[in-house]
Structure formats: C-alpha cells, structure tokens
Design a protein around this motif. Structure first.
Motif, PDB file in Angstrom:
ATOM      1  N   ARG A 159       0.821  -1.209   0.000  1.00 24.99           N
ATOM      2  CA  ARG A 159       0.000   0.000   0.000  1.00 24.99           C
ATOM      3  C   ARG A 159       0.860   1.267   0.000  1.00 24.99           C
ATOM      4  O   ARG A 159       0.493   2.263  -0.605  1.00 24.99           O
ATOM      5  N   SER A 160       1.997   1.201   0.684  1.00 21.66           N
ATOM      6  CA  SER A 160       2.883   2.362   0.714  1.00 21.66           C
ATOM      7  C   SER A 160       4.275   1.933   0.268  1.00 21.66           C
ATOM      8  O   SER A 160       4.804   0.921   0.735  1.00 21.66           O
ATOM      9  N   ALA A 161       4.860   2.684  -0.656  1.00 17.60           N
ATOM     10  CA  ALA A 161       6.188   2.389  -1.187  1.00 17.60           C
ATOM     11  C   ALA A 161       7.060   3.628  -1.040  1.00 17.60           C
ATOM     12  O   ALA A 161       6.591   4.761  -1.214  1.00 17.60           O
ATOM     13  N   ARG A 289      17.703   3.895   8.546  1.00 14.98           N
ATOM     14  CA  ARG A 289      17.428   2.521   8.946  1.00 14.98           C
ATOM     15  C   ARG A 289      16.130   2.064   8.307  1.00 14.98           C
ATOM     16  O   ARG A 289      15.179   2.841   8.180  1.00 14.98           O
ATOM     17  N   LEU A 290      16.091   0.798   7.868  1.00 14.42           N
ATOM     18  CA  LEU A 290      14.844   0.184   7.422  1.00 14.42           C
ATOM     19  C   LEU A 290      14.305  -0.651   8.569  1.00 14.42           C
ATOM     20  O   LEU A 290      15.052  -1.413   9.200  1.00 14.42           O
ATOM     21  N   LEU A 291      13.028  -0.518   8.831  1.00 18.29           N
ATOM     22  CA  LEU A 291      12.405  -1.185   9.965  1.00 18.29           C
ATOM     23  C   LEU A 291      11.650  -2.425   9.505  1.00 18.29           C
ATOM     24  O   LEU A 291      11.187  -2.508   8.370  1.00 18.29           O
ATOM     25  N   LEU A 321       8.710   6.735   8.252  1.00 16.43           N
ATOM     26  CA  LEU A 321       7.739   6.695   7.169  1.00 16.43           C
ATOM     27  C   LEU A 321       7.265   5.256   6.999  1.00 16.43           C
ATOM     28  O   LEU A 321       8.098   4.352   6.820  1.00 16.43           O
ATOM     29  N   PRO A 322       5.967   4.996   7.034  1.00 10.95           N
ATOM     30  CA  PRO A 322       5.486   3.640   6.782  1.00 10.95           C
ATOM     31  C   PRO A 322       5.845   3.211   5.360  1.00 10.95           C
ATOM     32  O   PRO A 322       5.783   4.015   4.421  1.00 10.95           O
ATOM     33  N   ALA A 323       6.238   1.956   5.197  1.00 14.29           N
ATOM     34  CA  ALA A 323       6.601   1.463   3.863  1.00 14.29           C
ATOM     35  C   ALA A 323       6.493  -0.056   3.828  1.00 14.29           C
ATOM     36  O   ALA A 323       7.118  -0.742   4.636  1.00 14.29           O
ATOM     37  N   ASP A 324       5.703  -0.560   2.902  1.00 15.01           N
ATOM     38  CA  ASP A 324       5.630  -2.002   2.653  1.00 15.01           C
ATOM     39  C   ASP A 324       6.664  -2.433   1.619  1.00 15.01           C
ATOM     40  O   ASP A 324       6.938  -3.622   1.464  1.00 15.01           O
ATOM     41  N   LEU A 325       7.192  -1.450   0.885  1.00 27.89           N
ATOM     42  CA  LEU A 325       8.185  -1.704  -0.160  1.00 27.89           C
ATOM     43  C   LEU A 325       9.168  -0.542  -0.169  1.00 27.89           C
ATOM     44  O   LEU A 325       8.759   0.618  -0.108  1.00 27.89           O
ATOM     45  N   VAL A 326      10.455  -0.866  -0.232  1.00 29.71           N
ATOM     46  CA  VAL A 326      11.490   0.165  -0.350  1.00 29.71           C
ATOM     47  C   VAL A 326      12.353  -0.179  -1.551  1.00 29.71           C
ATOM     48  O   VAL A 326      12.827  -1.313  -1.684  1.00 29.71           O
ATOM     49  N   VAL A 327      12.528   0.790  -2.436  1.00 28.51           N
ATOM     50  CA  VAL A 327      13.364   0.591  -3.627  1.00 28.51           C
ATOM     51  C   VAL A 327      14.483   1.628  -3.587  1.00 28.51           C
ATOM     52  O   VAL A 327      14.220   2.826  -3.568  1.00 28.51           O
TER      53      VAL A 327
END
Length: 466
Positions: A159-161, A289-291, A321-327
């Motif tokens: 939902r959030s990238a 940092r990625l959570l 920042l909420p994120a289901d996907l990080v590119v």
C-alpha cells in the motif's frame, strides 16, 4: 599483407578486426563510428551476452516511454551495416575467455556498462521488501536475468512504497508504481509485470531525496510526466521549496534546477484526493534505517540541511515513514570481466581517452567506452560523443602503426559453434523481433517483450527450422 601472419597495416582485403563487447548504445555508437570513417578498413563483431541488442534502451528505459525507446530504430541502422555483425547470446568469460577473444580480433572495445546497484549501507537493507531499482527495472522491462519471484513477492499487498533517490530511474520506478493497469496495458511490458502492478493496492508512493530540490538530478521532462498520471496526485511540501538566498542564487545558475523548481512549485498547492494514489516528492530526508522483522515495514529518516558545498548534513530530527516496499535508486557501478582491471572505488575500467590502462600504461588493442569508461552518468546520447572519443584513439593507434592486423584467424562465430555455444546473429534477432510483435498483436499492442531466455531462443530455433 605478409603470408606468415606477422602484423601488417589494415587493408581492404585484410581489415582491422574489432570486437565490441556490449551491444547497448555505447557499443552500437562505437560500431557506427568505426564504420562511418574511411581511413582504416574495419570489420566489427558486436558481442553481447543477451540474445537481443540495445542494452539499456531495451532493458532500462521504462516501457511507458515509447518515444524514448524508439531510439532503437536509430540504433538498428548500425546493426544493418555490412561491416557489422551482431553476435548475441555469447558471454565473454564463460562462452569464450577474454584471452581467447583477443586471439580472434585485432582490438577489443569494452562497452558492457555498469549493471550493479549501489547499496545504502544501512541497517535493514537486506530485509524482504527492500529491493534495488536495478531489480525492479529489469523485471518490468523483461530482462532475462530478472528475479521475477523476488520482485512479485515484494509487491504483494503493498500500500505504501518508498523510492530512495531523485534521479530519472527513481522517478521511473515511482511513476510505474503509481500507474494504473489500464495505463500500462498498451506498453510492451511483459504481461506478468502488468498483472502484478495492476494487482498491487498501492495508495502512496514517496520519492525520497537526501538533499534539496535544487540538487535533484532528474530531468524536467521526467518530472513533468508525474503530473500526467491518470490516477495519482503529486504532492510536494512547500517548505522544501523555500530556499535561502544563497541556494536560490546557485539554483538560478543551473537551468535544469530552475526548470525543476518551477514545476515543483506548481504542485506545492496540491492536496490529497480521495481515490487517487498519493505520489509524494520529499526532500531533505536521509534514510538511516529500514524497519521490520520478516519484511520491511518502514523507513527511519533524518531531516537534513544542505551546506554551502551542496552536501547533506544531519539535523538530529528523525521520523518514521510507513513502507511495505522500499526501492533504492542510488546509482550503478561497473564490474570486471575476468581478466579486465576495474577500479573498485569508481566501478570503471582505468583508461586514458578510451585506451585501457594496465599498471598505468595503455594496453595495446584494448579500449573502453560508455558507463564502464566514465561511470554511470548522462543520458543515451552522451554515449555517442564518448564512443567517438574512444574510436578516435583506436584509429590513431591503427594509423601510427601501434595497432596492426595479425594475419588470418579462425572466425569467431565458427569457433563458438564448434564448442557448443549458440550465437544469435542479426537474422536470429529479427526472428525474436517478429515473435514479440506477433505476441503483442494478440493483445492489440505493437509488441510484448519476451522475458525468458528460453522463449527468446525458441523464437530463433523456430525461424531456423522453417
């Protein structure tokens, strides 16, 4: 030419045989420059590890950019030249060693690009759902080596990238994620990629830049396209666009920055709209940092400021920042072919005006062009000047006698076939081209990219059998 095979100047009967390793824009521009001149007789083998030519024009330019991808029509004219032979599906270092290749030709120009991604070097970067832009771009462009399972698993339920980077590739990825299935359907994107993107419930895409909008490297043309999406609204924080007088003065001296700021300021008044994807452009934000545990759930960022030298410095203000996907889209780097030196820091082959340097000295008969020569910078057209510089060095070496023809040699293609390799020549590529157009026609498109190596080779074998 002497009969004993000793070196001699190039002649019409015995042209200088040049292998260009890499059939992307840099390689094709090099082949074009070699065949356009008339001072030194040449014959060119354009070698690529893929069964298809065009490199990043085919596998890097986003499928929703048909006008930009149309440059391959221009590049194709060089492939049709009678002195150029496309030799695809041949990997130097596997199907033939670098030393063996050099035995078949008088000179080699390495133009194989910079395909590896750069890492952020932060905690959580290896979590599932954290991808390199190189992986995502390869997947939606139909590159045979793309990890389809990994990318499509990462897209499920997104939902959030967050896309980290503010270059053209970052905008490409953000734009593709924000497009509807209906927008993607007319493109030549592989159908499985269209289906996966259409099924992803993306509600928000954030493109994240460490520095300010004046330091962003995307072009204004790419930026404007974000405002033309069918179901997405571009959002920009007006505070990010409020530059101090010194920064404003520096930006005024950069035409691209001036144009970009004008576009961004037009969007500063935009507000989220129900039912539309939110496409945020956020600056002065450094990921630290990625959570997440089993997969990415967010990105911790630090607010930054830009100093007088244009560097991002931390302010000590943090946010998640909420994120289901990080590119991550923070640059490319080159790798070495077995037997070829590469500077680990720059990811380029040491060279002087295109002449490969070994232990600080030019290596006779070895040249380099494109990203592996200068680093991953510039657009497709920059490779033309770059290739011409390299070819000028090669021709100068041939003219002054330091580069000469070394007598009769076994034909490269015949040697490859004898050892069981399956080189793809120009007519074979035309069979692949026809198969992609036929597949596209089944869905009313001009083309659908064949993404599996076996499917590409099956098109070749079917044409050969007829």
């Amino acid at each position: 030419m002497v009969d004993d095979g000793s070196p001699a100047p190039p002649s019409a009967g015995h042209p200088l045989r040049v292998a260009v390793v890499g059939a992307g824009p840099a390689g094709i521009f090099a082949a074009d420059a070699l065949t356009r001149q008339s001072e030194v007789p040449v014959a060119v083998d354009l070698v690529d590890r893929l069964p298809t030519p065009f490199g990043l024009v085919r596998h890097g330019i986003a499928p929703d950019h048909p006008k930009m991808r149309a440059i391959r029509d221009t590049l194709h004219r060089s492939l049709d030249h009678p002195l150029v032979r496309f030799v695809g599906n041949v990997e130097v270092g596997t199907d033939i060693s670098l030393a063996e290749l050099r035995e078949h030709v008088d000179a080699v120009i390495y133009t194989y690009g910079a395909a590896l991604d750069r890492h952020l070097g932060i905690e959580g970067e290896e979590l599932p759902g954290s991808l390199a832009a190189t992986d995502v771009v390869a997947w939606y462009c139909g590159h045979p080596d793309a990890d389809r399972a990994m990318v499509e698993a990462a897209l499920v339920g997104v939902r959030s990238a967050v896309v980290i980077g503010v270059g053209n590739v970052a905008l490409d990825v953000g734009r593709i994620l924000a497009r509807t299935g209906e927008e993607l359907e007319p493109t030549d994107m592989p159908q499985h990629a269209i289906d996966a993107l259409a099924a992803a419930p993306v509600e928000e895409v954030t493109v994240l830049g460490r520095r300010g909008p004046a330091q962003a490297t995307f072009t204004t043309q790419e930026l404007r396209e974000l405002g033309e999406l069918a179901a997405a609204t571009v959002l920009v924080d007006a505070a990010d666009l409020d530059l101090d007088p010194d920064a404003e003065e520096r930006a005024a001296g950069d035409r691209n920055a001036t144009r970009n700021l004008a576009v961004l300021r037009q969007w500063a008044a935009n507000t989220p709209e129900p039912g539309r994807t939110r496409l945020r452009l956020r600056f002065y934000s450094r990921p630290v940092r990625l959570l997440g545990t089993d997969r990415v759930t967010g990105v911790e960022v630090e607010r930054t400021a830009v100093d007088g030298d244009g560097r991002a410095i931390g302010t000590g203000e943090f946010e998640v920042l909420p994120a289901d996907l990080v590119v991550r889209s923070v640059g490319y780097r080159g790798s070495a072919l077995p037997g070829l030196p590469v500077d680990e820091r720059s990811g380029t082959v040491p060279n002087e005006t295109g002449r490969v340097l070994r232990e600080g000295r030019p290596s006779p008969g070895e040249y380099v062009a494109g990203w592996i020569k200068r680093g991953p910078s510039g657009v497709v057209g920059h490779n033309k000047h770059d290739a011409r510089e390299t070819v000028a060095a090669l021709l100068a070496d041939a003219t002054d006698g330091s580069l000469r023809v070394h007598g009769e040699r076994d034909d490269l293609v015949r040697t490859l076939r004898a050892r069981g390799a399956e080189p793809v020549l120009l007519d074979d590529w035309r069979a692949i081209d026809a198969a992609e157009q036929a597949l596209g026609a089944t869905r009313g498109r001009a083309r659908t990219t064949l993404h599996e190596r076996e499917a590409l080779m099956a098109a070749v074998r079917a044409a050969t059998a007829r």
